[in-house]
Design a protein around this motif. Structure first.
Motif, short mmCIF file in Angstrom:
data_model
loop_
_atom_site.label_atom_id
_atom_site.label_comp_id
_atom_site.label_asym_id
_atom_site.label_seq_id
_atom_site.Cartn_x
_atom_site.Cartn_y
_atom_site.Cartn_z
N ASN A 61 0.83 -1.19 -0.19
CA ASN A 61 0.19 -0.29 -0.03
C ASN A 61 0.69 1.20 0.12
O ASN A 61 1.88 1.48 0.97
CB ASN A 61 -1.01 0.01 1.32
CG ASN A 61 -1.98 -1.16 1.22
OD1 ASN A 61 -2.44 -1.25 0.20
ND2 ASN A 61 -2.22 -1.69 2.33
N PHE A 62 0.67 2.01 -0.98
CA PHE A 62 1.46 3.32 -1.09
C PHE A 62 0.72 4.68 -0.61
O PHE A 62 -0.70 4.30 -0.74
CB PHE A 62 1.82 3.52 -2.61
CG PHE A 62 2.95 2.22 -2.90
CD1 PHE A 62 4.13 2.37 -2.71
CD2 PHE A 62 2.33 1.35 -3.55
CE1 PHE A 62 4.91 1.43 -3.39
CE2 PHE A 62 3.01 0.29 -4.21
CZ PHE A 62 4.39 0.28 -3.88
N GLN A 63 1.37 5.54 -0.22
CA GLN A 63 0.63 6.67 0.24
C GLN A 63 -0.10 7.28 -0.95
O GLN A 63 0.39 7.79 -2.04
CB GLN A 63 1.49 7.78 0.94
CG GLN A 63 0.74 8.77 1.53
CD GLN A 63 1.74 9.92 1.88
OE1 GLN A 63 2.12 10.56 1.00
NE2 GLN A 63 1.77 10.43 3.23
N GLN A 64 -1.29 7.69 -0.73
CA GLN A 64 -2.32 8.07 -1.82
C GLN A 64 -2.39 9.53 -1.92
O GLN A 64 -2.55 10.31 -2.95
CB GLN A 64 -3.67 7.65 -1.70
CG GLN A 64 -3.92 6.05 -1.77
CD GLN A 64 -3.66 5.81 -3.31
OE1 GLN A 64 -4.21 6.38 -4.00
NE2 GLN A 64 -2.72 4.97 -3.50
N GLU A 65 -1.96 10.30 -0.68
CA GLU A 65 -2.07 11.74 -0.72
C GLU A 65 -0.92 12.33 -1.52
O GLU A 65 -1.39 13.27 -2.27
CB GLU A 65 -1.89 12.20 0.95
CG GLU A 65 -3.00 12.08 1.68
CD GLU A 65 -3.10 10.50 2.26
OE1 GLU A 65 -2.35 9.81 1.97
OE2 GLU A 65 -3.93 10.21 3.07
N LEU A 66 0.31 11.74 -1.54
CA LEU A 66 1.25 12.18 -2.33
C LEU A 66 0.72 12.06 -3.96
O LEU A 66 1.11 12.98 -4.62
CB LEU A 66 2.57 11.50 -2.19
CG LEU A 66 3.83 12.18 -2.89
CD1 LEU A 66 4.08 13.64 -2.57
CD2 LEU A 66 5.26 11.32 -2.34
#
Length: 424
Positions: free
Chosen positions: A62-67
């Motif tokens: 899971n990768f940070q979605q905000e960035l």
């Protein structure tokens, strides 16, 4: 087992993907010939590696979605900030006509996608993904709308499918453009440049500018034009121009955030990235037309291209390739039909409406390029034609302006209308 990566590690992996993509594009001729973007080349390899890790060891990431979202909004804001409507006047009537031709095709492309998807028993929204979202829109639009369709409409695998379709479109658009133009040019009786009189003889007999001079001016104008989809072009920017440009981006993103909140649950509810694009357009044209403000296009291009590359790298890292397994057959059918539709439209509509002459044939080749892929593909198509026959300054003026700026605005508007239709 799920592994969650914060923003730092997401950014590190994204930059590694971009470096891998740059290496692949330089080393693999196929990728270079068909203008496959570096983030796509590296990202697909990374997505495959992640898929194999999941298949054999059961790990998922899971990768940070905000960035990723921030980079996406910056990219669409850059399109809006680059869309100077004053250029419509510079392009004249042919630019407006070609914009209308392209806009009509976006509608045709979506009707074809939705109709075939529905016939094959797929979600009609997947027809939009295999329509102008991924084909005319390209990878950036595919990633943005994919996230929107997944979160707001529950369309599983929309981002993965969109990236795959956009990649197909780049290749297909580069393949069909040349043959379409050659067939049209042969009907016009225009001979390859080797069969024409030499430039000085043409000038002496006709009393006109030589072909060499025309070609030289065309190349000079094209080289001096800031084209958004040419990320490797050198831009001379300064710290102050970058800061001022970032202020414009901040204003566009603030506008997008406010309008997303205001428009929620109303008739003008739009995805945030569409508001970012619209905010950029409004800011650009108000400042330049009303206040005669000088925009730093080079800084906007650099920031926009960097944001797009990082967004695509992060989006591709998040792909779940196993979601495409059940869609492979139907999607291939839709893409085959879309390719035929593009050929027929360029041959029968674009060529005829744009004047049924040599310039119109070159424009048809360009339309095949960004109607299926992206503006660099369109430019490559036109260069292949003009290198063989003769220059077309008209086509090289119109296509980059429509393909790089105005088509994204039209596409966002058309897609928003389609998603609100009752049968979607």
């Amino acid at each position: 087992m799920e592994i969650t990566l914060n923003g730092y590690y997401t950014l590190i992996l994204a930059t590694l993907v971009l470096l891998l993509g740059r290496l692949l594009v330089k080393k693999v001729k196929f990728l270079e010939d068909f203008n496959i973007p570096e983030p796509v080349a590296g990202g697909l390899v990374a997505a495959f590696i992640i898929y194999m890790i999941n298949l054999f060891w059961g790990y998922s990431f899971n990768f940070q979605q905000e960035l990723q979202t921030a980079c996406m909004l910056m990219f669409f804001a850059s399109i809006g900030l680059s869309a100077d409507f004053g250029r419509l006047k510079a392009g004249g009537t042919p630019l407006i006509v070609f914009t209308l031709v392209v806009s009509s095709f976006i509608i045709v492309q979506n009707i074809a996608g939705v109709a075939i998807a529905s016939t094959l028993g797929l979600d009609p929204l997947l027809g939009l993904v295999t329509g102008s979202i991924a084909l005319t829109g390209g990878h950036g639009t595919a990633g943005a709308w994919g996230l929107t369709l997944e979160k707001q409409y529950g369309v599983v695998g929309a981002t993965t499918l969109g990236i795959a379709v956009a990649t197909y479109g780049l290749v297909a658009g580069g393949i069909i453009g040349g043959p379409v133009a050659r067939r049209l040019i042969n009907k016009l009786g225009v001979k390859p440049s080797a069969d024409n009189p030499n430039p000085t003889e043409v000038e002496r007999l006709a009393g006109k500018q030589s072909l060499y001079s025309t070609k030289h001016k065309e190349e000079e104008a094209y080289r001096n034009k800031e084209i958004f989809e040419k990320p490797d072009n050198i831009r001379l920017i300064t710290a102050s121009s970058t800061i001022e440009s970032l202020a414009l981006f901040a204003a566009a993103l603030a506008f997008a955030d406010i309008m997303t909140i205001v428009g929620k649950d109303t008739w003008f509810e739009l995805p945030t990235f569409v508001w970012a694009l619209a905010g950029g357009v409004i800011i650009r044209n108000v400042l330049t037309i009303v206040f005669d403000f000088h925009m730093f296009d080079r800084a906007i291009d650099v920031i926009g291209n960097a944001s797009l590359s990082l967004f695509l790298a992060m989006a591709l890292l998040s792909l779940k390739l196993w979601q495409l397994a059940d869609l492979a057959g139907p999607v291939l059918v839709i893409l085959a039909v879309q390719t035929v539709v593009m050929i027929a439209y360029a041959y029968l509509i674009t060529f005829r409406i744009m004047g049924k002459d040599y310039d119109a044939a070159v424009l048809a080749a360009g339309h095949c390029g960004f109607g299926m892929g992206a503006t660099p593909t369109a430019i490559a198509n036109m260069q292949a034609v003009t290198d063989r026959y003769q220059p077309s300054p008209k086509a090289f003026l119109i296509v980059p302006m429509v393909g790089a700026f105005f088509v994204d605005i039209v596409n966002a508007t058309v897609l928003q209308i389609f998603t609100k239709l009752p049968f979607m």
